[in-house]
Design a protein around this motif. Structure first.
Motif, PDB file in Angstrom:
ATOM      1  N   THR A 212      41.520  28.860  24.095  1.00 19.25           N
ATOM      2  CA  THR A 212      41.316  27.524  24.509  1.00 19.25           C
ATOM      3  C   THR A 212      40.114  26.953  23.595  1.00 19.25           C
ATOM      4  O   THR A 212      39.974  26.186  22.803  1.00 19.25           O
ATOM      5  CB  THR A 212      41.058  27.374  25.768  1.00 19.25           C
ATOM      6  N   TYR A 213      38.872  27.830  23.876  1.00 22.97           N
ATOM      7  CA  TYR A 213      37.501  27.279  23.201  1.00 22.97           C
ATOM      8  C   TYR A 213      37.227  27.769  21.693  1.00 22.97           C
ATOM      9  O   TYR A 213      36.590  26.932  21.007  1.00 22.97           O
ATOM     10  CB  TYR A 213      36.667  27.821  24.144  1.00 22.97           C
ATOM     11  N   LEU A 214      38.042  28.683  21.318  1.00 18.87           N
ATOM     12  CA  LEU A 214      38.099  28.872  20.042  1.00 18.87           C
ATOM     13  C   LEU A 214      38.913  27.912  18.873  1.00 18.87           C
ATOM     14  O   LEU A 214      39.008  27.946  17.848  1.00 18.87           O
ATOM     15  CB  LEU A 214      38.779  30.540  19.729  1.00 18.87           C
ATOM     16  N   GLU A 215      39.535  27.027  19.979  1.00 20.12           N
ATOM     17  CA  GLU A 215      40.373  26.110  19.175  1.00 20.12           C
ATOM     18  C   GLU A 215      39.781  24.708  19.124  1.00 20.12           C
ATOM     19  O   GLU A 215      40.241  23.663  18.616  1.00 20.12           O
ATOM     20  CB  GLU A 215      41.727  25.828  19.585  1.00 20.12           C
ATOM     21  N   MET A 216      38.673  24.543  19.768  1.00 23.56           N
ATOM     22  CA  MET A 216      37.940  23.434  19.991  1.00 23.56           C
ATOM     23  C   MET A 216      37.264  22.737  18.501  1.00 23.56           C
ATOM     24  O   MET A 216      35.647  22.759  18.852  1.00 23.56           O
ATOM     25  CB  MET A 216      36.967  23.217  21.197  1.00 23.56           C
ATOM     26  N   LEU A 217      37.795  22.737  17.558  1.00 21.27           N
ATOM     27  CA  LEU A 217      37.095  22.576  16.251  1.00 21.27           C
ATOM     28  C   LEU A 217      36.446  20.961  16.252  1.00 21.27           C
ATOM     29  O   LEU A 217      35.621  20.734  15.269  1.00 21.27           O
ATOM     30  CB  LEU A 217      38.267  22.587  14.980  1.00 21.27           C
ATOM     31  N   ASP A 218      36.807  20.183  17.252  1.00 19.82           N
ATOM     32  CA  ASP A 218      36.365  18.813  17.144  1.00 19.82           C
ATOM     33  C   ASP A 218      35.392  18.636  18.020  1.00 19.82           C
ATOM     34  O   ASP A 218      34.439  17.603  18.413  1.00 19.82           O
ATOM     35  CB  ASP A 218      37.457  17.922  17.582  1.00 19.82           C
TER      36      ASP A 218
END
Length: 937
Positions: free
Chosen positions: A431-437
């Motif tokens: 979840t948090y490794l995908e929060m590129l924004d």
């Protein structure tokens, strides 16, 4: 003729068109010149028309290298004047995707143009440029793949790249590979805040965007880096040092520590950079581990450090997500073990990862100190957090309260942590490794980190057990094939066959060493974490997953012959099956031995908290403990019953690998059976019965429904012993005999109801293993004869019942070869224990003995043969002073012998009959008449 003529015309036109396109390409510099001049007017409409025309020419691949260079120069001028920026990006993309004429400086200029447009003030242009840059970078590396494919059949020995080579040593690379090399090198430069060598003209660059591009290239084109030494050099010399350097703030920062004592303030970790670095590290480990063994050791050690309790909450969350990505790759974990844990002076990376996960889970249950007020959000899982998503003052109370649905959760000593549905089993969806924004650190929901760590453990167990068991199966098949091949007539030289067998054996030894090291490295940490979670679990599904993990690890350890770890996992399941603090010596001694095991992370000893044994489950049964002294009552919860089912499943499916741990399993089952009030019935099967003394067993409706099922599973467990090998069967019988001896010791000197579990199960085991009677008969009957001598009447009654039932079953069983063909040896073996009962003075045992003789005569008298002396000896051992009942039964047996079997009896036995009859002749006129009538008296 018309058709042929038509085909010729088509070919002519195609050739003419091809010639036209070739001519166009040759003169494309002149062809595009008017359009370039049109763009130079800077009039919007004319510029748009000219760019559209240029794109049409590009799509037909009629643009030469020189023309392409001119076009890029024109686009650069338009970019500097901020004209038609979206159209410029579109034109660059068309130019680079439709042909491969753009190389070197022209290509770098086109890429820089896109980068420059990414940093304009217009959001639409920025986003479009970012997408274009990503596509262009992909195109540059796709060209390398295509180029390698074209030249794959040409053997080209690459020049070795020395460790201290200059960055410009790319003369061995072909054109497309050289462009990709220069581009990747400059991306590293830009992320490191250094000036680029090739992307001249760059004015601005963000680290976050640069790291995203690096990750994309590394993830999508690993073969480029693995096949070209120059690219491998870039990985080792540029990417890895860059990552380690950028991780520095995360390593040094300690949440809540005072900065006044240090000479310089410590830079705080920055979420966008750290998260992208962890993504890059995940790719490096996954794709290039074999190339970067030393560097990966550093990365993995950093990941372990990021789980420390003094790191920010969000950093621990993204670190555990990164570790989860590793835990679903068992082959990678195997490589870690081989490269690090099995090396004498190397970091024990695999062991540290597992132990760190256990320590991480433990830390989430511990409430942080109240003095730590300066920390960023409080530690995950603490129930004193005001910054968690569920802003509850007491989440444990809410979670366990009435009215609302009870959430699945872990609860340990007042700390309540919900279990979230974070990922699918076997996949590492972050979840948090995908929060590129995101720019600011996200707030981590309570229970998220615990849930990911829990899935890490489950996926790690599932992965390594599936992998090792699969390889074990292949090795066993391979060894069988090798044995069969060598046993066949020699087709080739004997020396070659021996070499093949030797190679196979050596390979198996190496593989086995890896399997054993993997298990030895991880079992201690796994067991500590799983035991804590089992104790804290309030959810049936979570409990089931934990028990399944412990069961599979126990079975794997058993298959590998790792006794200590096997017994440790079995002990954990056994302890979970029994009430808290239950006094069971065999389990407590095993637990004490395990508590002395060292538990360390990166060389530092870590103290693991022990399970609290506080019940969070519904009480489903109340009963008496199996103990010498009265101890009141004990309670079983639904979790205890769940653990009991797992224990039964373990014994049923993996009995062949339990070995000496049958003692642990059966001791636990005996105590559970006693608490639940199950009593032995016909054939040794356990049935619900009423308590003989003391307070009655109290069972809920749910358990009352379950009892017949549990009884059935117990019976099936011992029925399945017929499929065990001889060694495993001996382990089972030895364990049952040992339990029976304990029960006998407890029954001495009191009239309490004894535990008959072991005797009943010895009977069940013997009945289903009659096909190998010679293996088990002596230890089985030898122990039952001891039971028959016990002063407790109930105990010896069941000993005699078991022994006589086995003797009768043995005589009626269809042996191979049949009993009639093996009478002397087998019949004497079966009947000898019956004769041994004559040495016991208890009248109730002698009655059982004679009743058994009577039943044998009635059913098997015609086939006794060499067994007659033993049977007659039993009758002859009865004396006239041993009671009316015994004498009456003995007369009955002797009368049956005389009336039905005397004519067919061997002559050698007639004298024995006469002697036996003589001892009773005065008391039975009818018997004397029968004997006289056939001339014996």
């Amino acid at each position: 003729q018309a058709a042929e003529s038509g085909i010729i015309k088509v070919k002519t036109i195609a050739a003419r068109n091809s010639d036209i396109l070739a001519a166009l390409k040759e003169n494309s510099s002149e062809v595009v010149q008017p359009f370039l001049m049109g763009c130079g007017t800077k009039e919007p409409k004319i510029t748009q028309l000219c760019l559209a025309a240029i794109q049409r020419l590009m799509s037909h691949e009629v643009v030469s290298e020189a023309a392409a260079g001119n076009i890029i120069n024109m686009l650069w001028q338009l970019m500097e004047n901020s004209l038609e920026e979206l159209k410029l990006l579109q034109t660059v993309l068309v130019l680079l995707t439709t042909n491969t004429v753009v190389h070197d400086e022209a290509l770098s200029k086109a890429i820089v143009l896109c980068f420059r447009l990414h940093f304009t003030k217009d959001n639409i242009t920025n986003n479009t440029a970012a997408a274009t840059v990503r596509q262009v970078v992909t195109v540059v590396f796709e060209r390398v793949v295509a180029e390698d494919e074209r030249y794959k059949d040409i053997i080209d020995q690459p020049v070795a790249v020395q460790g201290n080579s200059n960055r410009r040593s790319v003369s061995t690379l072909k054109p497309c590979a050289k462009d990709a090399y220069m581009l990747f090198q400059d991306l590293c430069q830009l992320v490191n805040a250094d000036a680029p060598y090739w992307l001249v003209g760059m004015t601005e660059m963000t680290r976050t965007f640069g790291l995203e591009l690096l990750e994309s290239v590394l993830n999508d084109f690993p073969q480029v880096f693995l096949q070209h030494q120059e690219f491998s050099f870039l990985l080792k010399e540029r990417v890895c040092p860059l990552v380690i350097k950028l991780f520095s703030p995360n390593i040094k920062f300690r949440q809540g520590s005072s900065t006044s004592s240090s000479p310089a303030p410590v830079e705080k970790p920055y979420f966008p950079i750290c998260m992208r670095l962890l993504r890059v590290v995940s790719v490096l480990i996954k794709q290039f581990y074999s190339l970067l063994v030393t560097e990966c050791e550093i990365f993995l050690s950093l990941l372990v450090k990021f789980l420390d309790a003094d790191k920010p909450q969000w950093l621990r969350a993204v670190a555990v997500e990164s570790i989860h990505r590793l835990c679903v790759q068992p082959q990678l974990l195997r490589s870690f073990c081989q490269s690090y844990d099995m090396k004498q002076h190397s970091t024990k990376v695999f062991r540290d990862i597992v132990n760190a996960l256990g320590s991480f889970i433990q830390s989430l249950f511990l409430v942080p100190s109240t003095g730590n007020t300066s920390a960023t959000p409080s530690q995950t899982g603490s129930n004193a957090s005001g910054n968690t998503v569920s802003a509850q003052t007491n989440p444990g109370v809410l979670g366990m309260g009435g009215g609302a649905t009870v959430l699945p959760a872990f609860e340990y000593r007042g700390t309540w942590i919900p279990i979230l549905n974070v990922t699918v089993q076997g996949s590492a969806k972050a979840t948090y490794l995908e929060m590129l924004d995101k720019v600011e650190p996200p707030t981590i929901p309570e229970g998220y980190a615990m849930s990911v760590a829990f899935h890490c453990l489950l996926d790690l167990v599932r992965g390594i057990t599936t992998m090792i068991e699969g390889e074990l199966g292949e090795a066993e098949i391979g060894s069988q094939t090798t044995t069969e091949t060598t046993s066949l007539p020699a087709q080739s030289s004997e020396q070659q066959d021996l070499q093949s067998v030797s190679d196979q054996s050596e390979k198996e030894l190496v593989s086995r060493a890896v399997w054993e090291e993997m298990v030895n490295a991880c079992w201690c940490g796994l067991l500590a974490a799983l035991s804590l979670l089992l104790d804290a679990s309030t959810d049936e599904a979570a409990t089931e997953n934990i028990l399944k993990a412990e069961l599979t690890m126990a079975a794997l350890c058993g298959r590998l012959g790792l006794v200590t770890s096997r017994d440790a996992f079995i002990t954990a399941i056994c302890k979970g099956s029994l009430p808290p603090h239950y006094a069971l010596t065999v389990l407590n001694s095993t637990t004490a031995a395990l508590s002395s095991k060292s538990y360390s992370i990166q060389g530092q000893n870590v103290q693991m908290i022990s399970p609290s044994s506080e019940s969070h489950q519904q009480v489903v049964a109340v009963g008496q403990p199996l103990a010498l002294q009265p101890q009141g009552t004990v309670m079983l919860t639904s979790k205890n019953i769940q653990c009991m089912r797992t224990l039964l499943n373990l014994a049923h499916c993996h009995g062949a690998v339990l070995g000496t741990s049958w003692q642990l399993v059966l001791a636990t089952l005996q105590h559970l059976v006693w608490i639940l009030g199950l009593k032995p019935g016909v054939g040794g099967a356990l049935k619900p019965g009423r308590a003989v003394e003391g307070p009655s067993t109290v069972l809920t409706t749910a358990v009352m429904t379950d009892l017949p099922v549990i009884s059935n599973i117990l019976s099936r467990l011992f029925e399945s012993s017929q499929y065990l090998d001889d060694v495993s069967l001996h382990h089972l019988i030895n364990a049952l005999c040992s339990l029976s001896l304990e029960a006998m010791d407890m029954a001495y000197g009191n009239n309490k109801e004894p535990s008959l579990f072991a005797v009943a199960k010895l009977l069940e085991t013997g009945l289903v293993n009659m096909h190998r009677i010679e293996i088990l008969w002596r230890p089985l009957t030898g122990h039952l004869l001891e039971v028959c001598q016990h002063p407790n009447s109930r105990m010896r009654e069941w000993g005699a019942e078991a022994l006589t039932s086995l003797i009768k079953a043995g005589l009626t069983f269809s042996h191979d070869p049949p009993l009639s063909q093996n009478q002397v040896k087998l019949q004497l073996l079966l009947l000898n224990p019956l004769k041994e009962l004559s040495n016991i003075s208890h009248p109730d045992i002698r009655i059982k003995q004679l009743e058994c003789v009577l039943q044998i005569l009635q059913s098997q008298g015609d086939s006794l043969g060499p067994g007659w002396p033993l049977v007659l000896g039993v009758m002859g051992a009865i004396r006239s002073d041993q009671g009316e009942s015994l004498i009456r039964t003995a007369f009955q047996c002797l009368q049956l012998v005389v009336t039905d079997f005397l004519p067919t009896m061997p002559c050698t036995c007639l004298q024995i009959v006469v002697e036996v009859a003589g001892s009773f002749g005065l008391h039975n006129q009818e018997l004397n008449i029968s004997l006289t009538s056939i001339g014996l008296l």
